[in-house]
Write an enzyme that holds these catalytic residues in place. Structure first.
Site, mmCIF file in Angstrom:
data_model
loop_
_atom_site.group_PDB
_atom_site.id
_atom_site.type_symbol
_atom_site.label_atom_id
_atom_site.label_comp_id
_atom_site.label_asym_id
_atom_site.label_seq_id
_atom_site.Cartn_x
_atom_site.Cartn_y
_atom_site.Cartn_z
ATOM 1 N N THR A 130 -63.464 -50.105 -59.099
ATOM 2 C CA THR A 130 -64.711 -49.487 -59.538
ATOM 3 C C THR A 130 -65.682 -50.533 -60.075
ATOM 4 O OG1 THR A 130 -65.605 -48.072 -61.286
ATOM 5 C CG2 THR A 130 -63.488 -49.059 -61.730
ATOM 6 N N ASP A 131 -66.970 -50.204 -60.056
ATOM 7 C CA ASP A 131 -67.962 -51.102 -60.669
ATOM 8 C C ASP A 131 -67.889 -51.041 -62.195
ATOM 9 O OD1 ASP A 131 -69.037 -48.547 -61.054
ATOM 10 O OD2 ASP A 131 -71.002 -49.025 -60.219
ATOM 11 N N GLU A 132 -67.124 -50.070 -62.731
ATOM 12 C CA GLU A 132 -67.038 -49.951 -64.199
ATOM 13 C C GLU A 132 -66.339 -51.155 -64.823
ATOM 14 O OE1 GLU A 132 -66.177 -46.046 -65.745
ATOM 15 O OE2 GLU A 132 -66.804 -45.117 -63.866
ATOM 16 N N TYR A 155 -60.321 -46.387 -69.168
ATOM 17 C CA TYR A 155 -60.223 -46.311 -67.697
ATOM 18 C C TYR A 155 -60.662 -47.627 -67.066
ATOM 19 C CZ TYR A 155 -61.884 -45.423 -62.939
ATOM 20 O OH TYR A 155 -62.137 -45.530 -61.590
ATOM 21 N N LYS A 159 -58.483 -50.397 -64.870
ATOM 22 C CA LYS A 159 -58.818 -50.789 -63.490
ATOM 23 C C LYS A 159 -59.055 -52.302 -63.428
ATOM 24 C CE LYS A 159 -59.250 -48.608 -60.300
ATOM 25 N NZ LYS A 159 -58.299 -48.097 -59.257
#
Ligand SMILES: NC(=O)c1ccc[n+]([C@@H]2O[C@H](COP(=O)([O-])OP(=O)(O)OC[C@H]3O[C@@H](n4cnc5c(N)ncnc54)[C@H](O)[C@@H]3O)[C@@H](O)[C@H]2O)c1
Length: 348
Positions: A130-132, A155, A159
């Protein structure tokens, strides 16, 4: 190619499974069937001779070993994860277990299989992230593949950890890998606890449409079927060890996104008052990242990939899909935690 897809009964994984089979690949769908899974997502391909399902947990090393022996895949596409930021705030442990320990266990099972096969160079472990992991942006700028990692939620941190494990297995053991980091997905089969389905389904039920904070957070929205297409393009064409950011080039503030969905519903399912009158501002998510935006230049220039739909086109298709498939989402609304506000407690 024979692809072992983990998390193929989830939202994005099922789009990958459906598209991979349509493109002529063989697929083994490995999924633990958590609260977020739904085998109806893959019902359209379940009878295909190119499809197999394995009910297994990525933390179960012996189950993984048997699955690799049985199916002998050419590639792994790893999507299985705990994926809901709000749930990670209330219960981070499950995110560490699945996203970190699970990825480690899967990497070790993959390495063992790959080494026993004589380390084929064309094998790929494709890690879907993810870009998070990059944290948050202010009003300007975009994430590139060189942006330093600065995850802000449990989260995102889990990741980020899994991305680092995959890279390390590539450097240390030469396991061939590729990592993709993508922006927020939306589209058919999106689990009814995520923002866009919540907006559609609350509006249809005449319930308040919750918008966190002032609704000014910006996300870069990617239609899920475009994401699946990008992932298969990367798997089929990428060099070993490459990383790609995948984005829809569709930035929107949450409040504008919600207003757009309400306007589509006003047209497709008119009510006695505009759906936007249901919008209700609620307490913000702790640590809520302000803005995400992806620079997709590398993917476009190296592999020629672009999204096929604009946000407006994708939202229209998505709303139509939810209107046409009430049996799918009504069954999932009964699941634990769905329809209640999650993620307000700080680390309890
Ligand atoms: N949804 C997004 O907007 C988005 C954006 C970027 C990246 N991602 C990443 O893409 C992947 C898929 O996301 P999604 O939205 O489809 O998630 P999802 O929650 O819809 O699906 C996850 C799937 O993984 C399975 N799973 C969970 N734990 C497992 C375990 N221990 N063993 C085996 N299977 C397990 C679940 O049963 C479910 O089918 C995730 O890795 C996520 O981090 C998602």
């Amino acid at each position: 190619m024979k692809i072992l897809v983990t998390g193929g009964a989830g939202f994005i994984g099922s789009a990958v499974v459906r598209l991979a089979i349509a493109r002529g690949h063989q697929v083994v769908n490995l999924d633990a069937l958590t609260y977020a899974a739904c085998l109806d997502n893959v019902a359209s391909v379940a009878d295909s001779p190119s499809y197999a399902f394995e009910h297994a947990d990525i933390r179960d090393a012996s189950a993984l070993g048997a699955i690799f022996d049985r199916h002998q895949p050419d590639a792994v596409m790893h999507l299985a994860a705990e994926s809901h930021v709000d749930r990670s705030i209330d219960g981070p442990g499950a995110f560490i277990d699945t996203n970190v320990t699970g990825t480690y266990t899967l990497l070790e099972a993959t390495r063992s299989f790959w080494e026993a096969q004589g380390k084929p160079a064309q094998f790929r472990f494709h890690h879907i992230s993810t870009d998070e992991v990059y944290g948050t942006l202010k009003d300007e700028g975009q994430f590139t593949e060189d942006t330093p990692y600065a995850p802000n939620s449990p989260y995102a941190a889990s990741k980020a950890s899994s991305d680092h494990l995959v890279r390390a297995w590539g450097e240390t053991y030469q396991l061939p890998f590729v990592i993709t980091n993508c922006s927020n997905n939306y589209g058919p089969f999106h689990f009814p606890e995520k923002l866009i389905p919540v907006v559609i389904l609350n509006a249809l039920a005449g319930k308040d449409i919750p918008v966190y904070g002032k609704g000014l957070n910006v996300r870069d929205w990617l239609y899920v079927e475009d994401h699946a297409d990008a992932l298969l393009t990367v798997l089929e064409q990428s060099e070993n060890g490459r990383t790609y950011n995948i984005g829809g080039e569709n930035e929107a503030r949450n409040i504008d996104l919600v207003e757009s969905i309400c306007a589509i519903l006003d047209r497709l399912r008119p009510s006695d008052r505009p759906y936007s009158s249901l919008i209700s501002y609620v307490q913000d998510r702790p640590g809520h990242d302000y803005r995400y935006a992806i620079d997709p230049t590398r993917l476009r220039e190296e592999l020629g990939w672009r999204p096929s739909v604009t946000l407006q086109q994708g939202l229209e298709k998505t709303v139509q899909w939810y209107l046409a498939n009430p049996d799918w989402w009504q069954a999932l609304q009964a699941r634990d935690g769905v329809g209640t506000r999650l993620g307000t407690s700080k680390g309890t």
